[in-house]
Write an enzyme that holds these catalytic residues in place. Structure first.
Site, PDB file in Angstrom:
ATOM      1  N   ARG A 112      -4.299   3.366  12.700  1.00 28.34           N
ATOM      2  CA  ARG A 112      -4.354   3.118  11.248  1.00 28.34           C
ATOM      3  C   ARG A 112      -5.226   1.900  11.034  1.00 28.34           C
ATOM      4  O   ARG A 112      -4.907   0.808  11.513  1.00 28.34           O
ATOM      5  CB  ARG A 112      -2.956   2.881  10.679  1.00 28.34           C
ATOM      6  CG  ARG A 112      -2.984   2.340   9.261  1.00 28.34           C
ATOM      7  CD  ARG A 112      -1.656   2.408   8.552  1.00 28.34           C
ATOM      8  NE  ARG A 112      -1.310   3.776   8.206  1.00 28.34           N
ATOM      9  CZ  ARG A 112      -0.382   4.100   7.302  1.00 28.34           C
ATOM     10  NH1 ARG A 112       0.281   3.153   6.663  1.00 28.34           N
ATOM     11  NH2 ARG A 112      -0.115   5.356   7.031  1.00 28.34           N
ATOM     12  N   HIS A 139      -6.866  10.559   5.450  1.00 28.37           N
ATOM     13  CA  HIS A 139      -5.467  10.519   5.901  1.00 28.37           C
ATOM     14  C   HIS A 139      -5.074  11.948   6.320  1.00 28.37           C
ATOM     15  O   HIS A 139      -4.280  12.615   5.669  1.00 28.37           O
ATOM     16  CB  HIS A 139      -4.580  10.003   4.771  1.00 28.37           C
ATOM     17  CG  HIS A 139      -3.246   9.494   5.218  1.00 28.37           C
ATOM     18  ND1 HIS A 139      -2.848   9.472   6.547  1.00 28.37           N
ATOM     19  CD2 HIS A 139      -2.195   8.975   4.515  1.00 28.37           C
ATOM     20  CE1 HIS A 139      -1.627   8.966   6.617  1.00 28.37           C
ATOM     21  NE2 HIS A 139      -1.201   8.662   5.410  1.00 28.37           N
ATOM     22  N   GLN A 142      -1.391  13.134   6.752  1.00 30.73           N
ATOM     23  CA  GLN A 142      -0.714  13.329   5.473  1.00 30.73           C
ATOM     24  C   GLN A 142      -1.045  14.715   4.917  1.00 30.73           C
ATOM     25  O   GLN A 142      -0.154  15.459   4.489  1.00 30.73           O
ATOM     26  CB  GLN A 142      -1.170  12.240   4.481  1.00 30.73           C
ATOM     27  CG  GLN A 142      -0.464  12.310   3.146  1.00 30.73           C
ATOM     28  CD  GLN A 142       1.018  11.994   3.280  1.00 30.73           C
ATOM     29  OE1 GLN A 142       1.387  10.969   3.832  1.00 30.73           O
ATOM     30  NE2 GLN A 142       1.876  12.878   2.786  1.00 30.73           N
ATOM     31  N   ASP A 234      -0.829   9.385  -6.205  1.00 28.83           N
ATOM     32  CA  ASP A 234      -0.685   8.331  -5.190  1.00 28.83           C
ATOM     33  C   ASP A 234      -0.810   7.005  -5.939  1.00 28.83           C
ATOM     34  O   ASP A 234      -1.198   6.982  -7.121  1.00 28.83           O
ATOM     35  CB  ASP A 234      -1.809   8.508  -4.135  1.00 28.83           C
ATOM     36  CG  ASP A 234      -1.729   7.497  -2.989  1.00 28.83           C
ATOM     37  OD1 ASP A 234      -0.689   6.836  -2.836  1.00 28.83           O
ATOM     38  OD2 ASP A 234      -2.732   7.365  -2.251  1.00 28.83           O
ATOM     39  N   CYS A 273       2.400  11.097  -1.470  1.00 30.25           N
ATOM     40  CA  CYS A 273       2.421  10.743  -0.043  1.00 30.25           C
ATOM     41  C   CYS A 273       3.454   9.666   0.258  1.00 30.25           C
ATOM     42  O   CYS A 273       3.910   9.551   1.400  1.00 30.25           O
ATOM     43  CB  CYS A 273       1.038  10.288   0.401  1.00 30.25           C
ATOM     44  SG  CYS A 273       0.397   8.924  -0.588  1.00 30.25           S
ATOM     45  N   ARG A 301       5.784  15.008   7.950  1.00 28.62           N
ATOM     46  CA  ARG A 301       4.815  14.219   8.707  1.00 28.62           C
ATOM     47  C   ARG A 301       5.087  14.379  10.205  1.00 28.62           C
ATOM     48  O   ARG A 301       4.171  14.582  10.998  1.00 28.62           O
ATOM     49  CB  ARG A 301       4.909  12.735   8.313  1.00 28.62           C
ATOM     50  CG  ARG A 301       4.391  12.405   6.922  1.00 28.62           C
ATOM     51  CD  ARG A 301       2.896  12.615   6.813  1.00 28.62           C
ATOM     52  NE  ARG A 301       2.187  11.872   7.840  1.00 28.62           N
ATOM     53  CZ  ARG A 301       1.848  10.586   7.728  1.00 28.62           C
ATOM     54  NH1 ARG A 301       2.117   9.914   6.630  1.00 28.62           N
ATOM     55  NH2 ARG A 301       1.194   9.979   8.704  1.00 28.62           N
TER      56      ARG A 301
HETATM   57  N1   CP Z   1       2.402   8.215   3.528  1.00 29.22           N
HETATM   58  C1   CP Z   1       2.244   7.277   4.466  1.00 29.22           C
HETATM   59  O1   CP Z   1       1.282   7.282   5.235  1.00 29.22           O
HETATM   60  O2   CP Z   1       3.233   6.349   4.470  1.00 29.22           O
HETATM   61  P1   CP Z   1       3.257   5.012   5.339  1.00 29.22           P
HETATM   62  O3   CP Z   1       2.170   4.113   4.786  1.00 29.22           O
HETATM   63  O4   CP Z   1       4.630   4.425   5.111  1.00 29.22           O
HETATM   64  O5   CP Z   1       3.001   5.341   6.758  1.00 29.22           O
HETATM   65  N1  NVA Z   2      -3.856   5.553  -0.683  1.00 27.23           N
HETATM   66  C1  NVA Z   2      -2.792   4.839  -0.024  1.00 27.23           C
HETATM   67  C2  NVA Z   2      -2.011   5.767   0.825  1.00 27.23           C
HETATM   68  C3  NVA Z   2      -0.818   5.158   1.507  1.00 27.23           C
HETATM   69  C4  NVA Z   2      -0.071   6.149   2.371  1.00 27.23           C
HETATM   70  C5  NVA Z   2      -3.369   3.704   0.802  1.00 27.23           C
HETATM   71  O1  NVA Z   2      -4.393   3.913   1.479  1.00 27.23           O
HETATM   72  O2  NVA Z   2      -2.818   2.613   0.779  1.00 27.23           O
END
Ligand code: CP
Ligand code: NVA
Length: 329
Positions: A112, A139, A142, A234, A273, A301
């Site tokens: 990440r 992502h 997701q 989101d 998400c 997930r």
């Molecule tokens: N949806 C998602 O990726 O959640 P987190 O940021 O908690 O991993």
């Molecule tokens: N768009 C958000 C998604 C989090 C799961 C971000 O990137 O922070």
């Protein structure tokens, strides 16, 4: 180079799965069902046995971290979570050198990161499978869980209309790609200036042409949601954008609330998400509605990622399990 069909040894964006997407999701649905029914063969499926999977996080995470740790454990592997300050990455070591070092120890890496270029570089330099666990652009895990959830919720071969209301961000990118890969129409409403990335939209259009899906872009939330089966939103301000003072103010009229969902198909589902900022992009009334499936998405997930990991690390075992579960090759 991005493949046109089939899975490579990296998942950086959901279209890397090519024609495998539907099979990966059907595998996950059936594996989940059999696992919950206590099927011994499924419970003892351990393709990650003896492998350690490194999970690097530059940003916080609840769902991704827990779903990967539990999913890796259930597939017989050991998760090794590496937080930003645990390792030298980005401070005194390059992404590429980190990838080469970690490949000597690990069976796979999830990452990440902020810049999508970093997970791309990690995948290019690593000798083991790499999975994007969220970047500023994509992502894919997701989207895999989301389309798995849509398949479970609607249980139909009919084309659906998937709508998005909010920011043109990383989650929209992969949701749009995954939806059109499975032949669903997409309608997204974003404020002017917050459009999704042009190259991703172009990729989505190229796929949609092949699958017969349509893509509608608008600045009008009601237009996007009208007749939709799925309404997705989101947060307006993503991780890494906290410095963008005033971004929130540009999203007036883009809240998913009871009035907006009244425009959808009667059999609508609400998706997010998570984490959700209740009262901002979505009201409590919609989040907690009987037609909200946000917590199914969160659970999925893990199942979707288990299918992806098994497919990447041991394709023969993944295929054999698919045959055992009665899925078409
Ligand atoms: N949806 C998602 O990726 O959640 P987190 O940021 O908690 O991993
Ligand atoms: N768009 C958000 C998604 C989090 C799961 C971000 O990137 O922070």
């Amino acid at each position: 180079m991005r493949p046109t069909a089939g899975m490579t040894d990296a998942l950086l964006a959901i279209d890397d799965l090519g024609d495998d997407l539907e099979a990966v999701l059907r595998w996950a649905i059936e594996f989940k069902r059999l696992w919950k029914s206590g099927d011994e063969v499924v419970l003892n499926f351990m393709p990650l046995d003896t492998l350690t999977v490194g999970c690097i996080y530059e940003k916080p995470s609840t769902r991704t971290r827990v779903s990967f740790e539990v999913g890796i454990d259930r597939l017989g592997g050991n998760p090794l979570t590496l937080l930003k300050n645990d390792i030298q990455l980005g401070t005194s070591e390059t992404v590429s050198d980190t990838a080469k070092v970690l490949s000597r120890f690990l069976g796979a890496i999830t990452y990440r990161c902020y810049a999508h270029a970093d997970v791309t570089e990690l995948a290019e330099s690593a000798d083991v499978p790499v999975i994007n666990a969220l970047s500023d652009k994509h992502h894919p895990c997701q989207a895999a869980a989301d389309l798995m959830t849509v398949m479970e919720a609607f249980d139909t071969d009919e084309k659906l209309r998937v709508s998005w209301v909010g920011d043109g961000n990383n989650v929209l990118h992969d949701l749009m790609l995954a939806s059109v890969m499975l032949g669903h129409d997409v309608a997204y409403a974003v404020p002017k200036g917050y459009e999704p990335a042009e190259d991703v939209v172009a990729r989505a259009h190229a796929i949609a042409e092949k699958t017969g899906a349509t893509i509608t872009a608008t600045n009008d939330a009601v237009e996007a949601v009208s007749g939709s089966h799925v309404i997705y939103t989101d947060v307006f301000v993503s991780m890494g954008e906290e410095h963008l003072d005033g971004k929130m103010n540009d999203f007036d009229g883009f809240q998913v609330n009871e009035d907006l969902v009244a425009n959808a198909d009667q059999d609508w589902r609400f998706m997010h998400c998570l984490p959700a900022h209740r009262g901002e992009e979505v009201t409590d009334g919609v989040m907690d509605h009987a037609q909200s499936i946000v917590f199914d998405q969160a659970e999925n997930r893990m199942w979707a990622q288990m299918s992806i990991m098994a497919r990447l690390v041991d394709p023969a075992a993944w295929e054999a399990m698919g045959e055992f579960m009665g899925l078409e090759a």
